[in-house]
Design a protein around this motif. Structure first.
Motif, PDB file in Angstrom:
ATOM      1  N   TYR A   1      -9.365  -2.126   2.473  1.00 22.89           N
ATOM      2  CA  TYR A   1     -10.282  -0.992   2.488  1.00 22.89           C
ATOM      3  C   TYR A   1     -11.546  -1.364   3.241  1.00 22.89           C
ATOM      4  N   ASP A   2     -11.940  -0.514   4.177  1.00 17.86           N
ATOM      5  CA  ASP A   2     -13.152  -0.674   4.982  1.00 17.86           C
ATOM      6  C   ASP A   2     -14.266   0.126   4.316  1.00 17.86           C
ATOM      7  N   LEU A   3     -15.136  -0.565   3.564  1.00 18.04           N
ATOM      8  CA  LEU A   3     -16.207   0.103   2.825  1.00 18.04           C
ATOM      9  C   LEU A   3     -17.225   0.780   3.741  1.00 18.04           C
ATOM     10  N   VAL A   4     -17.495   0.187   4.882  1.00 17.62           N
ATOM     11  CA  VAL A   4     -18.497   0.728   5.791  1.00 17.62           C
ATOM     12  C   VAL A   4     -18.065   2.086   6.347  1.00 17.62           C
ATOM     13  N   ASN A   5     -16.789   2.221   6.696  1.00 15.74           N
ATOM     14  CA  ASN A   5     -16.291   3.448   7.320  1.00 15.74           C
ATOM     15  C   ASN A   5     -15.464   4.331   6.386  1.00 15.74           C
ATOM     16  N   SER A   6     -15.360   3.966   5.116  1.00 15.26           N
ATOM     17  CA  SER A   6     -14.576   4.722   4.117  1.00 15.26           C
ATOM     18  C   SER A   6     -13.177   5.037   4.622  1.00 15.26           C
ATOM     19  N   ARG A   7     -12.438   3.978   4.912  1.00 12.29           N
ATOM     20  CA  ARG A   7     -11.073   4.164   5.410  1.00 12.29           C
ATOM     21  C   ARG A   7     -10.185   3.000   4.995  1.00 12.29           C
ATOM     22  N   VAL A   8      -8.909   3.293   4.939  1.00  9.94           N
ATOM     23  CA  VAL A   8      -7.899   2.283   4.660  1.00  9.94           C
ATOM     24  C   VAL A   8      -7.369   1.773   5.990  1.00  9.94           C
ATOM     25  N   VAL A   9      -7.200   0.476   6.090  1.00 12.97           N
ATOM     26  CA  VAL A   9      -6.613  -0.127   7.288  1.00 12.97           C
ATOM     27  C   VAL A   9      -5.338  -0.839   6.857  1.00 12.97           C
TER      28      VAL A   9
ATOM     29  N   ASP B   1       5.874  -3.610  12.121  1.00 13.00           N
ATOM     30  CA  ASP B   1       6.039  -3.764  13.574  1.00 13.00           C
ATOM     31  C   ASP B   1       4.759  -4.294  14.227  1.00 13.00           C
ATOM     32  N   ASN B   2       3.798  -4.715  13.397  1.00  6.59           N
ATOM     33  CA  ASN B   2       2.498  -5.268  13.798  1.00  6.59           C
ATOM     34  C   ASN B   2       1.497  -4.232  14.291  1.00  6.59           C
ATOM     35  N   SER B   3       1.846  -2.948  14.298  1.00  4.75           N
ATOM     36  CA  SER B   3       0.865  -1.921  14.647  1.00  4.75           C
ATOM     37  C   SER B   3      -0.160  -1.813  13.518  1.00  4.75           C
ATOM     38  N   ILE B   4      -1.393  -1.443  13.878  1.00  3.20           N
ATOM     39  CA  ILE B   4      -2.500  -1.379  12.928  1.00  3.20           C
ATOM     40  C   ILE B   4      -3.104   0.016  12.983  1.00  3.20           C
ATOM     41  N   TYR B   5      -3.224   0.655  11.816  1.00  2.15           N
ATOM     42  CA  TYR B   5      -3.780   2.002  11.743  1.00  2.15           C
ATOM     43  C   TYR B   5      -4.876   2.072  10.689  1.00  2.15           C
ATOM     44  N   ALA B   6      -5.867   2.922  10.964  1.00  2.00           N
ATOM     45  CA  ALA B   6      -6.948   3.198  10.022  1.00  2.00           C
ATOM     46  C   ALA B   6      -6.825   4.646   9.566  1.00  2.00           C
ATOM     47  N   TYR B   7      -6.838   4.859   8.262  1.00  2.00           N
ATOM     48  CA  TYR B   7      -6.731   6.195   7.666  1.00  2.00           C
ATOM     49  C   TYR B   7      -8.099   6.565   7.120  1.00  2.00           C
ATOM     50  N   ASP B   8      -8.723   7.567   7.740  1.00  2.00           N
ATOM     51  CA  ASP B   8     -10.106   7.926   7.447  1.00  2.00           C
ATOM     52  C   ASP B   8     -10.256   8.826   6.226  1.00  2.00           C
ATOM     53  N   GLY B   9     -11.438   8.708   5.588  1.00  2.00           N
ATOM     54  CA  GLY B   9     -11.823   9.627   4.529  1.00  2.00           C
ATOM     55  C   GLY B   9     -11.211   9.357   3.179  1.00  2.00           C
TER      56      GLY B   9
ATOM     57  N   ILE C   1      -4.011  13.935   6.969  1.00  2.00           N
ATOM     58  CA  ILE C   1      -5.041  12.896   6.932  1.00  2.00           C
ATOM     59  C   ILE C   1      -5.259  12.351   8.352  1.00  2.00           C
ATOM     60  N   GLU C   2      -6.521  12.125   8.685  1.00  2.00           N
ATOM     61  CA  GLU C   2      -6.874  11.610  10.012  1.00  2.00           C
ATOM     62  C   GLU C   2      -6.569  10.116  10.085  1.00  2.00           C
ATOM     63  N   TYR C   3      -6.019   9.678  11.207  1.00  2.00           N
ATOM     64  CA  TYR C   3      -5.774   8.253  11.387  1.00  2.00           C
ATOM     65  C   TYR C   3      -5.936   7.883  12.853  1.00  2.00           C
ATOM     66  N   ASN C   4      -6.216   6.607  13.070  1.00  5.11           N
ATOM     67  CA  ASN C   4      -6.402   6.078  14.416  1.00  5.11           C
ATOM     68  C   ASN C   4      -5.696   4.743  14.533  1.00  5.11           C
ATOM     69  N   LYS C   5      -5.151   4.479  15.705  1.00  3.82           N
ATOM     70  CA  LYS C   5      -4.541   3.182  15.962  1.00  3.82           C
ATOM     71  C   LYS C   5      -5.645   2.209  16.373  1.00  3.82           C
ATOM     72  N   LEU C   6      -5.593   1.009  15.806  1.00  2.00           N
ATOM     73  CA  LEU C   6      -6.579  -0.020  16.111  1.00  2.00           C
ATOM     74  C   LEU C   6      -5.941  -1.122  16.946  1.00  2.00           C
ATOM     75  N   ASP C   7      -6.763  -1.809  17.715  1.00  2.15           N
ATOM     76  CA  ASP C   7      -6.276  -2.918  18.535  1.00  2.15           C
ATOM     77  C   ASP C   7      -6.185  -4.224  17.765  1.00  2.15           C
ATOM     78  N   LYS C   8      -7.053  -4.382  16.756  1.00  6.44           N
ATOM     79  CA  LYS C   8      -7.008  -5.613  15.969  1.00  6.44           C
ATOM     80  C   LYS C   8      -7.313  -5.313  14.512  1.00  6.44           C
ATOM     81  N   TYR C   9      -6.850  -6.195  13.661  1.00  5.65           N
ATOM     82  CA  TYR C   9      -7.062  -6.059  12.225  1.00  5.65           C
ATOM     83  C   TYR C   9      -8.454  -6.573  11.868  1.00  5.65           C
ATOM     84  N   PRO C  10      -9.280  -5.759  11.203  1.00  7.91           N
ATOM     85  CA  PRO C  10     -10.634  -6.196  10.837  1.00  7.91           C
ATOM     86  C   PRO C  10     -10.593  -7.369   9.857  1.00  7.91           C
ATOM     87  N   ASP C  11     -11.565  -8.238   9.966  1.00  7.07           N
ATOM     88  CA  ASP C  11     -11.610  -9.430   9.115  1.00  7.07           C
ATOM     89  C   ASP C  11     -12.362  -9.225   7.804  1.00  7.07           C
TER      90      ASP C  11
END
Length: 83
Positions: free
Chosen positions: A15-23, A28-36, A64-74
Motif C-alpha cells: 500500500y502506497d500511503l502517500v498516493n492512497s493506492r495499492v501496488v 508475469d512481472n507487470s506492476i500496476y497501481a490501483y488508485d483510490g 477502479i482506476e489503475y496505471n501500469k508502473l515501470d518499477k516496484y516502489p521500495d
C-alpha cells in the motif's frame, strides 16, 4: 484426472500511503497501481487468501482506476509476498 496447480496471481503487493493506492506485481512481472483504495480496503485484500481470488471478485471487473508502473516502489506499507 490430474489437475495442474495454478501459479499464484501476484508476486507481491503493498500500500502506497502517500498516493492512497495499492501496488501489485503480477506473476508475469507487470506492476500496476490501483488508485483510490483506502488502507482498510487494502487490509481486507492483504488478509484474504488467495489474494488473486479476492482481487478477481472485488476489483477485476470494476471501474477502479489503475496505471501500469515501470518499477516496484521500495517504500510501501503493509506489504505481502506470495510464497
Amino acid at each position: 484426472m490430474m489437475t495442474k496447480d495454478r501459479k499464484n496471481c501476484f508476486l507481491r503487493g503493498g500500500y502506497d500511503l502517500v498516493n492512497s493506492r495499492v501496488v501489485v506485481q503480477f506473476s508475469d512481472n507487470s506492476i500496476y497501481a490501483y488508485d483510490g483504495l483506502t488502507v482498510n480496503q487494502w487490509m481486507e485484500w492483504k488478509q484474504a487468501y488467495p489474494h488473486g481470488t479476492y482481487f478477481d471478485l472485488d476489483y477485476r471487473f470494476t471501474d477502479i482506476e489503475y496505471n501500469k508502473l515501470d518499477k516496484y516502489p521500495d517504500d510501501l506499507w503493509f506489504s505481502f509476498v506470495e510464497p
